[in-house]
Design a protein around this motif. Structure first.
Motif, PDB file in Angstrom:
ATOM      1  N   UNK A   1      -5.366  -3.960 -48.102  1.00  8.61           N
ATOM      2  CA  UNK A   1      -6.566  -3.384 -46.908  1.00  8.61           C
ATOM      3  C   UNK A   1      -7.419  -2.284 -47.769  1.00  8.61           C
ATOM      4  N   UNK A   2      -6.716  -1.539 -48.650  1.00  4.77           N
ATOM      5  CA  UNK A   2      -7.459  -0.323 -49.126  1.00  4.77           C
ATOM      6  C   UNK A   2      -8.426  -1.222 -50.242  1.00  4.77           C
ATOM      7  N   UNK A   3      -8.069  -2.247 -50.722  1.00  8.24           N
ATOM      8  CA  UNK A   3      -9.129  -2.991 -51.735  1.00  8.24           C
ATOM      9  C   UNK A   3     -10.365  -3.389 -50.888  1.00  8.24           C
ATOM     10  N   UNK A   4      -9.924  -4.092 -49.730  1.00 12.29           N
ATOM     11  CA  UNK A   4     -10.937  -4.742 -48.993  1.00 12.29           C
ATOM     12  C   UNK A   4     -11.889  -3.775 -48.368  1.00 12.29           C
ATOM     13  N   UNK A   5     -11.431  -2.601 -48.008  1.00 11.21           N
ATOM     14  CA  UNK A   5     -12.297  -1.206 -47.319  1.00 11.21           C
ATOM     15  C   UNK A   5     -13.098  -1.035 -48.162  1.00 11.21           C
ATOM     16  N   UNK A   6     -12.658  -0.669 -49.604  1.00  9.79           N
ATOM     17  CA  UNK A   6     -13.693  -0.466 -50.680  1.00  9.79           C
ATOM     18  C   UNK A   6     -14.966  -1.250 -50.737  1.00  9.79           C
ATOM     19  N   UNK A   7     -14.685  -2.620 -50.812  1.00  9.53           N
ATOM     20  CA  UNK A   7     -15.605  -3.425 -50.932  1.00  9.53           C
ATOM     21  C   UNK A   7     -16.141  -3.797 -49.628  1.00  9.53           C
ATOM     22  N   UNK A   8     -15.816  -3.502 -48.419  1.00 11.67           N
ATOM     23  CA  UNK A   8     -16.384  -3.368 -47.402  1.00 11.67           C
ATOM     24  C   UNK A   8     -17.388  -2.174 -47.181  1.00 11.67           C
ATOM     25  N   UNK A   9     -17.138  -1.148 -47.618  1.00 14.28           N
ATOM     26  CA  UNK A   9     -17.931   0.052 -47.428  1.00 14.28           C
ATOM     27  C   UNK A   9     -19.044  -0.049 -48.436  1.00 14.28           C
ATOM     28  N   UNK A  10     -18.753  -0.808 -49.721  1.00 12.91           N
ATOM     29  CA  UNK A  10     -19.741  -0.718 -50.657  1.00 12.91           C
ATOM     30  C   UNK A  10     -20.867  -1.607 -50.137  1.00 12.91           C
ATOM     31  N   UNK A  11     -20.248  -2.800 -49.381  1.00 13.81           N
ATOM     32  CA  UNK A  11     -21.439  -3.716 -48.912  1.00 13.81           C
ATOM     33  C   UNK A  11     -22.252  -3.038 -47.770  1.00 13.81           C
ATOM     34  N   UNK A  12     -21.608  -2.268 -46.925  1.00 11.29           N
ATOM     35  CA  UNK A  12     -22.598  -1.494 -45.752  1.00 11.29           C
ATOM     36  C   UNK A  12     -23.534  -0.591 -46.533  1.00 11.29           C
ATOM     37  N   UNK A  13     -22.992   0.006 -47.482  1.00 12.97           N
ATOM     38  CA  UNK A  13     -23.925   1.421 -48.108  1.00 12.97           C
ATOM     39  C   UNK A  13     -24.927   0.515 -48.895  1.00 12.97           C
ATOM     40  N   UNK A  14     -24.526  -0.609 -49.685  1.00 10.93           N
ATOM     41  CA  UNK A  14     -25.515  -1.266 -50.409  1.00 10.93           C
ATOM     42  C   UNK A  14     -26.583  -1.836 -49.748  1.00 10.93           C
ATOM     43  N   UNK A  15     -26.454  -2.625 -48.501  1.00 15.56           N
ATOM     44  CA  UNK A  15     -27.372  -3.156 -47.618  1.00 15.56           C
ATOM     45  C   UNK A  15     -28.272  -1.960 -46.925  1.00 15.56           C
ATOM     46  N   UNK A  16     -27.534  -0.644 -46.685  1.00 14.37           N
ATOM     47  CA  UNK A  16     -28.591   0.319 -46.161  1.00 14.37           C
ATOM     48  C   UNK A  16     -29.552   0.863 -47.108  1.00 14.37           C
ATOM     49  N   UNK A  17     -28.946   0.961 -48.508  1.00 22.60           N
ATOM     50  CA  UNK A  17     -29.874   1.304 -49.193  1.00 22.60           C
ATOM     51  C   UNK A  17     -30.788   0.548 -49.751  1.00 22.60           C
TER      52      UNK A  17
ATOM     53  N   UNK B   1     -20.793   3.637 -39.497  1.00 33.33           N
ATOM     54  CA  UNK B   1     -20.659   2.216 -39.469  1.00 33.33           C
ATOM     55  C   UNK B   1     -19.556   1.943 -40.553  1.00 33.33           C
ATOM     56  N   UNK B   2     -19.983   2.328 -41.829  1.00 36.91           N
ATOM     57  CA  UNK B   2     -19.210   2.058 -42.989  1.00 36.91           C
ATOM     58  C   UNK B   2     -17.866   2.317 -42.830  1.00 36.91           C
ATOM     59  N   UNK B   3     -17.642   3.920 -42.130  1.00 31.69           N
ATOM     60  CA  UNK B   3     -16.233   4.244 -41.964  1.00 31.69           C
ATOM     61  C   UNK B   3     -15.540   3.284 -41.156  1.00 31.69           C
ATOM     62  N   UNK B   4     -16.101   3.173 -40.042  1.00 33.62           N
ATOM     63  CA  UNK B   4     -15.524   2.071 -38.992  1.00 33.62           C
ATOM     64  C   UNK B   4     -15.073   0.827 -39.497  1.00 33.62           C
ATOM     65  N   UNK B   5     -15.885   0.163 -40.456  1.00 33.80           N
ATOM     66  CA  UNK B   5     -15.607  -1.271 -40.944  1.00 33.80           C
ATOM     67  C   UNK B   5     -14.592  -0.678 -42.192  1.00 33.80           C
ATOM     68  N   UNK B   6     -14.516   0.208 -42.941  1.00 30.78           N
ATOM     69  CA  UNK B   6     -13.493   0.556 -43.788  1.00 30.78           C
ATOM     70  C   UNK B   6     -12.263   0.855 -43.236  1.00 30.78           C
ATOM     71  N   UNK B   7     -12.129   1.589 -42.089  1.00 28.05           N
ATOM     72  CA  UNK B   7     -10.775   2.037 -41.515  1.00 28.05           C
ATOM     73  C   UNK B   7     -10.222   0.745 -40.662  1.00 28.05           C
ATOM     74  N   UNK B   8     -10.990   0.120 -40.181  1.00 25.02           N
ATOM     75  CA  UNK B   8     -10.534  -1.286 -39.332  1.00 25.02           C
ATOM     76  C   UNK B   8     -10.059  -2.402 -40.482  1.00 25.02           C
ATOM     77  N   UNK B   9     -10.462  -2.341 -41.522  1.00 23.12           N
ATOM     78  CA  UNK B   9     -10.124  -3.265 -42.565  1.00 23.12           C
ATOM     79  C   UNK B   9      -8.525  -2.870 -42.987  1.00 23.12           C
TER      80      UNK B   9
END
Lengths: 442, 442
Positions: free
Chosen positions: B348-364, B376-384
């Protein structure tokens, strides 16, 4: 009396084997060392090579020799391939010279090749022997070093394989016949470097107990026996199942795989699947405005894409397993397309009916969907037909396509099918919504 | 000359076997009938019972006798269990009387029992024979009717099994020893009504080529041989894989299963899965207002629930296969919980990191998510983390639970895991959203 009671408190060989995987190394060694010799032998020879290697490493060094020497050369080679280099050298030294030579020769082969499976101890006879003479010669080999007798292999003076006869045939023939008149010419053989899965297919297809392994010049090198193949069939099925569940195949039983190795095998695919599924977020983002207008659309997203996923995984399971068993081949693709297209449409209609009933039922019971409920029911039903059909087609075609380009269909299908089906499911659903609700809800 | 050329244009036995599943009935009969006798025998005996039955039904009735009589009694019984009742009676009449009696006795057993797998043709000796005498007696049996010789079974005058010795042991012993001094007492046996999967486990565990089948009074009834077991292992693996892919196991190869039967096997589970997944629509409906306030939440729904589903199916694959191979048992459940809890959190932590990177990447890169992107990034990471942990735990525990209550873990896990994980995934995701975005976006 005292000693009998002691032994009664110990586990029997069968009990020990039952719980083996769940025991600590110390418990295993302790349980093993107190077994009566014959039971210990039974237990030891029935363990997998990995477990045999672990046990050999854990027992007192002075006792290793008798256990190493109990192993047939092909089994010894398997064990040595599983242990640490240091222990490997030590164990190798415990073998006597002829055995060590055989084992070293076997270790030169890849574990998954025919050469890595084979035993060099087969029964050999000469073509110009009389049957009686051949039987006596086999009797001598049996006393010396044969593990079992299935077939007698007829070799020329150059060790080239001329023919084979089953032991039963030799045994039932009249004693003064020549071996060459009893033997079958042109025996089915496998090459040293043949993959074990292909060997398993061949041995099963012909229903033999053993197949001779030959080199490029027809020299006989050993035999692969059916009991090696049982393990192969099971091993390959396990690998297929695990790859199928979206992970790399484990190299050891579940309980014996270390936590680190397990995470490695699982995290990789899970991350790949996750990255693939990110396209769903991209697809969904395209429809944010539609969802804002009709939030009810979002409600059915999980239902729609899971239906596509389920029908896709059904279809790919079927095709992958059928390919593994040799029931379908690449050139059957067009027949599979026709079959799966029809299956997908039928299954889609079934789910569409169930889905429409669900929407109408909730509407009449709870008024969940407002005045536009017929539009919602139609959107759900139409997209289900589309999603299930596409899922079924993708699921059945992707394994064939992957095989065509040289990838392993079992391991790569799951992520591709999942991503493809989920993303295309979203496109189908929102397109259907635009088509049906355009001008009213959207 | 003419005839030779004709034969060259025909398919060889091997070619025919290769394409067998893909041929029409007429093509099969045509190809089969023009084969040289020996090749035809090879082909016929290598076909599965179902295919043998179909072929017997399709060839001219006058030719059926020779092919029926070619089959060993256990194989004949298998074929007869596959054909229509009318053809069955006709084929039965073609056997000679002693064979017919054997076949009829075998057909009384359920197909999946040891009794249904066994061959009644085993090698028997008496305990008070001398080894030389026993070998001559076996030689006579070999000429008469044995299929193969693996072991000699030592029976008393009442057909009760006293012991067993491998043919190699008998063969290697000095001639004037008594059989009772060479044989092993207390041989491993199976009972007639034992399930084939249990027989397969036993035969593999002990590494035997065959096991004797006895009735409740210790009378020997037949032998189950390793080659029957290879088919069993493969059959069971196929059933597991198919059930696993979310469908009922097919009874015939893919290409030979009729369209109707195929739809039946697939539609049932697909509909059950679909009904289960409807709970996702119910769950989503609870959050319609939240989605209306923050439509961006809907965007990540497919990603979140598919991650839960993938981790759940990984875990259940692992556990189901490990149970099938006897590597884990019910009483290991607590160790599995600990292991899978740790694995789930890590994954879960592995996917959370990937997911957070995805949200932040798209944002930037695209400013996709507005000023509240950290939420949004925190919500996605925590729920993953939550979803993957729950998915992994459910996936590993449900097979054990189903087995505990007497259901088949392979067939019932998929729908339960899918529904449970998808619904709980939605709850986790929207709860995390409320927790993190409450007061700002929600």
């Amino acid at each position: 009396m005292e000693e009998r009671k002691d032994q009664h408190e110990q586990l029997s060989a069968d009990e020990l084997r039952e719980v083996w995987a769940a025991l600590s190394e110390d418990e295993r060694v302790e349980g093993f060392l107190v077994l009566p010799r014959e039971d210990a032998e039974d237990l030891f020879t029935s363990l997998a090579p990995l477990a045999q290697g672990q046990l050999l490493g854990a027992i007192p060094p002075g006792q290793r020799r008798i256990w190493m020497r109990l192993l047939a050369p092909d089994d010894a080679a398997d064990v040595l391939q599983e242990v640490e280099p240091e222990l490997k050298d030590e164990l190798m030294k415990l073998l006597d010279e002829p055995n060590r030579r055989e084992v070293r020769a076997l270790m030169a082969y890849a574990e998954d090749d025919a050469g890595g499976l084979m035993s060099p101890r087969f029964a050999r006879v000469r073509p110009d022997m009389q049957v009686d003479e051949a039987i006596r010669y086999l009797q001598k080999q049996a006393r010396d070093r044969l593990e079992a007798i299935y077939y007698a292999y007829v070799l020329d003076s150059d060790q080239r394989l001329l023919g084979v006869c089953s032991f039963r045939e030799l045994f039932a023939a009249t004693g003064d016949k020549l071996v060459r008149d009893v033997m079958h010419d042109e025996p089915v053989t496998v090459r040293e470097e043949m993959d074990q899965e292909a060997v398993a297919l061949l041995i099963k297809r012909h229903g033999f107990l053993a197949l001779p392994v030959v080199d490029a010049h027809g020299h006989m090198k050993g035999i692969v026996t059916l009991d090696d193949i049982v393990d192969v069939v099971e091993e390959e099925a396990t690998e297929d199942v695990q790859k199928f569940g979206g992970m790399e195949a484990l190299e050891a039983p579940y309980m014996q795989t270390s936590f680190g190795a397990m995470i490695q095998k699982r995290a990789g695919w899970l991350a790949i699947l996750f990255v693939g599924e990110m396209f769903t977020a991209t697809a969904m983002a395209q429809y944010e405005h539609d969802i804002a207008k009709a939030v009810v659309l979002a409600v059915f997203v999980p239902l729609i894409i899971s239906s596509g996923g389920n029908s896709g995984s059904q279809a790919s399971t079927l095709i992958i397993r059928a390919m593994a068993l040799g029931e379908v081949r690449l050139r059957d693709w067009w027949r599979i397309v026709q079959r799966e297209l029809a299956a997908g449409l039928t299954l889609g209609v079934v789910l569409a009916v169930v889905g429409a009933v669900r929407v109408l039922g909730w509407q009449f019971a709870f008024h969940s969907y407002g005045p536009h409920y017929p539009l919602i029911a139609s959107t759900v039903a139409l997209s289900l037909v589309g999603v299930v059909t596409v899922g079924t087609l993708c699921g059945s075609m992707l394994p064939l396509l992957l095989k065509r380009v040289g990838l392993d269909p079992a391991s790569a299908s799951a992520p591709f099918v999942a991503t493809l089906v989920d993303v295309s499911g979203l496109l189908i659903y929102f397109s259907a919504a635009k088509l049906i609700m355009g001008g009213t809800l959207l």
